[in-house]
Design a protein around this motif. Structure first.
Motif, PDB file in Angstrom:
ATOM      1  N   ARG A 113       0.833  -1.202   0.000  1.00 44.50           N
ATOM      2  CA  ARG A 113       0.000   0.000   0.000  1.00 44.50           C
ATOM      3  C   ARG A 113       0.870   1.255   0.000  1.00 44.50           C
ATOM      4  NH1 ARG A 113      -3.130   0.775  -2.372  1.00 44.50           N
ATOM      5  NH2 ARG A 113      -4.748  -0.629  -1.596  1.00 44.50           N
ATOM      6  N   GLY A 138      -4.724  -2.120   4.587  1.00 44.56           N
ATOM      7  CA  GLY A 138      -4.861  -1.440   3.309  1.00 44.56           C
ATOM      8  C   GLY A 138      -5.463  -2.244   2.179  1.00 44.56           C
ATOM      9  N   ASN A 140      -8.194  -3.738  -0.296  1.00 40.27           N
ATOM     10  CA  ASN A 140      -9.479  -3.235  -0.795  1.00 40.27           C
ATOM     11  C   ASN A 140     -10.491  -4.335  -1.072  1.00 40.27           C
ATOM     12  OD1 ASN A 140      -7.146  -1.598  -2.623  1.00 40.27           O
ATOM     13  ND2 ASN A 140      -8.446  -0.341  -1.307  1.00 40.27           N
TER      14      ASN A 140
END
Length: 315
Positions: A113, A138, A140
């Motif tokens: 990230r 981090g 997604n």
């Protein structure tokens, strides 16, 4: 040969509950992950990154941190939109504890990230505890390749604001290889299972536009089943949910053409191209550059992308 001719039987693994409504799915059809959006006709390439010492394909080539980071840098340069980090080999093998899976993934996700702020990071895990920690670091997207075996996983993804991959494995437990799986209609079973999981994820708080469904080639399937899913991906796309496919170098390709894992690249390209034409949207692959090029041409052929230039016979 239809799958009922190959196996017969009554089917496995359908999830009780909500049925997928054809054409409903993700609402406006746009998949939104991180700061990126992919509308209908736009393809996302997901690079495979195995933080495992025993991967079936690379044999642990990206297990070490520096090798893994360099592989991600190459994937991004080659056109990857997403990188999928896995800390546990999908198939059977040495037991990997949750503590060890966390060790292999959490700090690594944080490093990726920091290194690539705009990259969509996915983590391949079936454990809710891992999903929470990598989401906080981090990630997604949570790529649950084991079809909701942990009932808390969707809620964990929702807690950290991550999307979710809803898969089909025919009712198998994690890291179990299929043996004499049977379905009346494997595609119908895939649709029933994945769309029910998707609606369940929405009910748990996962954003509707951050969910994809995955027929999960070879998981809970023999070669006949995976071939049938490949040729009928348009039926999954018709549900309205974005479809992720992961055929890269898998056994159904090897068995179809009598090829070892290291020689299945062209077959992977063919399978990806067919499924892209039929409506798949996200492609989990090893060869990022090659697949990116193939998908870009398909987009041009489907008129969702313009040619880079058109000088031939014009100048």
């Amino acid at each position: 040969m239809a799958d009922d001719e190959a196996d017969g039987g009554t089917g496995h693994g359908a999830v009780d509950g909500a049925e997928g409504r054809v054409g409903d799915g993700a609402g406006d059809g746009v998949l939104r992950l991180g700061g990126r959006s992919f509308g209908p006709g736009e393809f996302a390439v997901m690079a495979i990154l195995n933080r495992t010492p025993d991967s079936f394909f690379d044999g642990g080539a990206t297990y070490a941190t520096e090798a893994a980071l360099e592989a991600i840098d190459r994937a991004v340069a080659d056109g990857a939109d997403v990188v999928d980090v896995g800390g546990v080999k999908a198939g059977y093998g040495e037991h990997v504890s949750e503590t060890e899976e966390l060790r292999r993934t959490v700090d690594f996700v944080a490093e990726v990230r920091a290194r690539h702020p705009e990259l969509i990071i996915s983590v391949d895990t079936y454990r809710s505890g891992v999903a929470r920690r990598v989401g906080e670091a981090g990630a997604n997207l949570i790529n649950d390749t084991w079809s909701g075996s942990d009932p808390e996983l969707a809620g964990a993804a929702a807690e950290v604001g991550a999307g979710l991959v809803c898969s089909h494995v025919g009712g198998l437990a994690p890291r179990t290889d299929p043996h004499r799986m049977a379905y009346d209609d494997v595609v119908a079973d895939v649709i029933r299972t994945t769309t029910a999981l998707a609606e369940r994820a929405v009910a748990a708080g996962v954003r509707r536009d951050a969910i994809v469904i995955d027929p999960t080639h070879d998981f809970g399937k023999n070669t006949w089943h995976s071939l049938e899913v490949t040729r009928r991906v348009d039926e999954l796309a018709a549900t309205g949910w974005p479809v992720l496919v992961a055929p890269s170098n898998k056994d159904f390709l090897g068995e179809s053409l009598d090829l070892p894992s290291g020689r299945r690249g062209p077959a992977t390209m063919a399978a990806v191209s067919v499924m892209a034409w039929l409506g798949a949207r996200v492609f989990r692959v090893h060869d990022v550059a090659g697949i990116r090029q193939a998908l870009d041409l398909i987009a041009v052929l489907q008129r969702t992308k313009q040619p880079a230039y058109t000088r031939r016979s014009l100048v």
